[in-house]
Scaffold this motif. Sequence first.
Motif, mmCIF file in Angstrom:
data_model
loop_
_atom_site.group_PDB
_atom_site.id
_atom_site.type_symbol
_atom_site.label_atom_id
_atom_site.label_comp_id
_atom_site.label_asym_id
_atom_site.label_seq_id
_atom_site.Cartn_x
_atom_site.Cartn_y
_atom_site.Cartn_z
ATOM 1 N N VAL A 153 0.834 -1.204 0.000
ATOM 2 C CA VAL A 153 0.000 0.000 0.000
ATOM 3 C C VAL A 153 0.869 1.255 0.000
ATOM 4 O O VAL A 153 0.632 2.198 -0.772
ATOM 5 C CB VAL A 153 -0.948 0.000 1.217
ATOM 6 C CG1 VAL A 153 -1.681 1.336 1.324
ATOM 7 C CG2 VAL A 153 -1.954 -1.141 1.120
ATOM 8 N N ALA A 154 1.901 1.269 0.846
ATOM 9 C CA ALA A 154 2.753 2.460 0.960
ATOM 10 C C ALA A 154 3.474 2.760 -0.342
ATOM 11 O O ALA A 154 3.489 3.904 -0.822
ATOM 12 C CB ALA A 154 3.759 2.268 2.096
ATOM 13 N N SER A 155 4.077 1.741 -0.938
ATOM 14 C CA SER A 155 4.838 1.962 -2.168
ATOM 15 C C SER A 155 3.923 2.266 -3.346
ATOM 16 O O SER A 155 4.264 3.076 -4.215
ATOM 17 C CB SER A 155 5.725 0.755 -2.473
ATOM 18 O OG SER A 155 4.968 -0.437 -2.502
ATOM 19 N N VAL A 182 5.537 10.898 1.575
ATOM 20 C CA VAL A 182 4.224 10.223 1.615
ATOM 21 C C VAL A 182 4.384 8.726 1.832
ATOM 22 O O VAL A 182 3.671 8.115 2.647
ATOM 23 C CB VAL A 182 3.447 10.500 0.307
ATOM 24 C CG1 VAL A 182 2.170 9.676 0.256
ATOM 25 C CG2 VAL A 182 3.130 11.987 0.176
ATOM 26 N N THR A 183 5.322 8.126 1.127
ATOM 27 C CA THR A 183 5.541 6.679 1.249
ATOM 28 C C THR A 183 5.949 6.303 2.664
ATOM 29 O O THR A 183 5.409 5.347 3.256
ATOM 30 C CB THR A 183 6.628 6.226 0.262
ATOM 31 O OG1 THR A 183 6.251 6.590 -1.069
ATOM 32 C CG2 THR A 183 6.832 4.723 0.323
ATOM 33 N N THR A 184 6.903 7.035 3.233
ATOM 34 C CA THR A 184 7.373 6.738 4.588
ATOM 35 C C THR A 184 6.293 7.018 5.616
ATOM 36 O O THR A 184 6.172 6.295 6.621
ATOM 37 C CB THR A 184 8.628 7.571 4.907
ATOM 38 O OG1 THR A 184 9.616 7.349 3.904
ATOM 39 C CG2 THR A 184 9.205 7.195 6.261
ATOM 40 N N MET A 203 8.972 0.238 6.308
ATOM 41 C CA MET A 203 9.555 1.563 6.098
ATOM 42 C C MET A 203 10.804 1.488 5.230
ATOM 43 O O MET A 203 11.056 2.362 4.405
ATOM 44 C CB MET A 203 9.886 2.194 7.451
ATOM 45 C CG MET A 203 8.681 2.383 8.359
ATOM 46 S SD MET A 203 9.112 3.096 9.962
ATOM 47 C CE MET A 203 9.599 4.743 9.479
ATOM 48 N N ALA A 204 11.580 0.433 5.409
ATOM 49 C CA ALA A 204 12.809 0.289 4.633
ATOM 50 C C ALA A 204 12.529 -0.166 3.204
ATOM 51 O O ALA A 204 13.163 0.309 2.257
ATOM 52 C CB ALA A 204 13.736 -0.699 5.329
ATOM 53 N N SER A 205 11.580 -1.081 3.039
ATOM 54 C CA SER A 205 11.340 -1.687 1.722
ATOM 55 C C SER A 205 10.535 -0.789 0.792
ATOM 56 O O SER A 205 10.738 -0.806 -0.429
ATOM 57 C CB SER A 205 10.623 -3.029 1.876
ATOM 58 O OG SER A 205 11.377 -3.911 2.670
ATOM 59 N N SER A 206 9.617 -0.013 1.351
ATOM 60 C CA SER A 206 8.706 0.765 0.504
ATOM 61 C C SER A 206 9.407 1.894 -0.240
ATOM 62 O O SER A 206 8.900 2.374 -1.265
ATOM 63 C CB SER A 206 7.566 1.340 1.349
ATOM 64 O OG SER A 206 8.077 2.182 2.365
ATOM 65 N N VAL A 207 10.579 2.326 0.240
ATOM 66 C CA VAL A 207 11.273 3.451 -0.412
ATOM 67 C C VAL A 207 12.369 2.981 -1.367
ATOM 68 O O VAL A 207 13.111 3.817 -1.919
ATOM 69 C CB VAL A 207 11.873 4.410 0.642
ATOM 70 C CG1 VAL A 207 10.773 5.086 1.431
ATOM 71 C CG2 VAL A 207 12.834 3.665 1.564
ATOM 72 N N LEU A 208 12.476 1.679 -1.594
ATOM 73 C CA LEU A 208 13.503 1.179 -2.496
ATOM 74 C C LEU A 208 13.287 1.639 -3.933
ATOM 75 O O LEU A 208 14.237 1.682 -4.725
ATOM 76 C CB LEU A 208 13.559 -0.353 -2.444
ATOM 77 C CG LEU A 208 14.112 -0.955 -1.145
ATOM 78 C CD1 LEU A 208 14.003 -2.475 -1.181
ATOM 79 C CD2 LEU A 208 15.550 -0.538 -0.919
ATOM 80 N N MET A 209 12.050 2.003 -4.264
ATOM 81 C CA MET A 209 11.770 2.449 -5.632
ATOM 82 C C MET A 209 12.409 3.799 -5.939
ATOM 83 O O MET A 209 12.478 4.210 -7.105
ATOM 84 C CB MET A 209 10.263 2.545 -5.851
ATOM 85 C CG MET A 209 9.565 3.552 -4.975
ATOM 86 S SD MET A 209 7.801 3.648 -5.338
ATOM 87 C CE MET A 209 7.238 4.767 -4.066
#
Length: 262
Positions: A153-155, A182-184, A203-209
């Motif tokens: 959902v976050a990503s 927004v993602t974090t 939190m760590a995985s969703s910002v990998l993009m």
Amino acid sequence: MPSPEISLTEPQQREISRLAVGAGQKLLQHGAESTLVMEVTRRLGLALGVDSVEVSLSASSMVITTLHRGRCITTTRRCQDRGINMQVVTDIQRICIMAERGLLDLESVHDRLEEVQPMRYNRFLVIVMIGLSCASFSRLAGGDWPVFALTFVASAVGMFVRQEIAHAHFNPLVNFGVSAFVTTLIAGFGQVYHIGETPFLAMASSVLMFVPGFPLINAVSDMVKGYSNMGIARWTMASLLTLSTSLGIVVAMNVLGVWGWL
């Protein structure tokens, strides 16, 4: 390769110069490394009949000079970033190869280059696939299914925001910073409400993009191959994007009062 006996008029040489610089411009705008831009531009000009093609690149422009029987024609183009698109790069390479083999003449090359347009995937397909890829990273890192769902959902929402900001033509630095915030912010709710056993993974995985992998690879490739100015410029931009992303993440963590994986 054309025969050295071919004689070009000045208008023909000017058109070849325009086609060569146009091809190089598209390559540079859509993420090709400097070596490829230089080679394709030079090869296309030679295939169309000029004796020599000299190319100079900078981070936002390119200059080429064609030489034919002592006559020089120089032209320059501004190269605004249009986003990475390997389909454009591949199409232009194919046009260059066909011209070298004598399958395309001057007019045909012009028509083919005019037809080259970046292919865009359906935006909602991109959102879903980005969400799944980031969520899969959280799963690989040991997250449970609630963390997987939260990361998705976050990503996905972050990618939607990123697309909307890009559509409004904001500066990429603003885009990355706001989207990362927004993602974090969404992923951070996992820490606040204790969603899953390891919510910090979301939190760590969703910002990998937001990792600027392609610009960094091109930057290193350019510097290794002798294009130091281009490499440094690309490295600087990738570093600024990373800094902007980091600021967005830190601001979101401060808003929520959680520090997750830091």
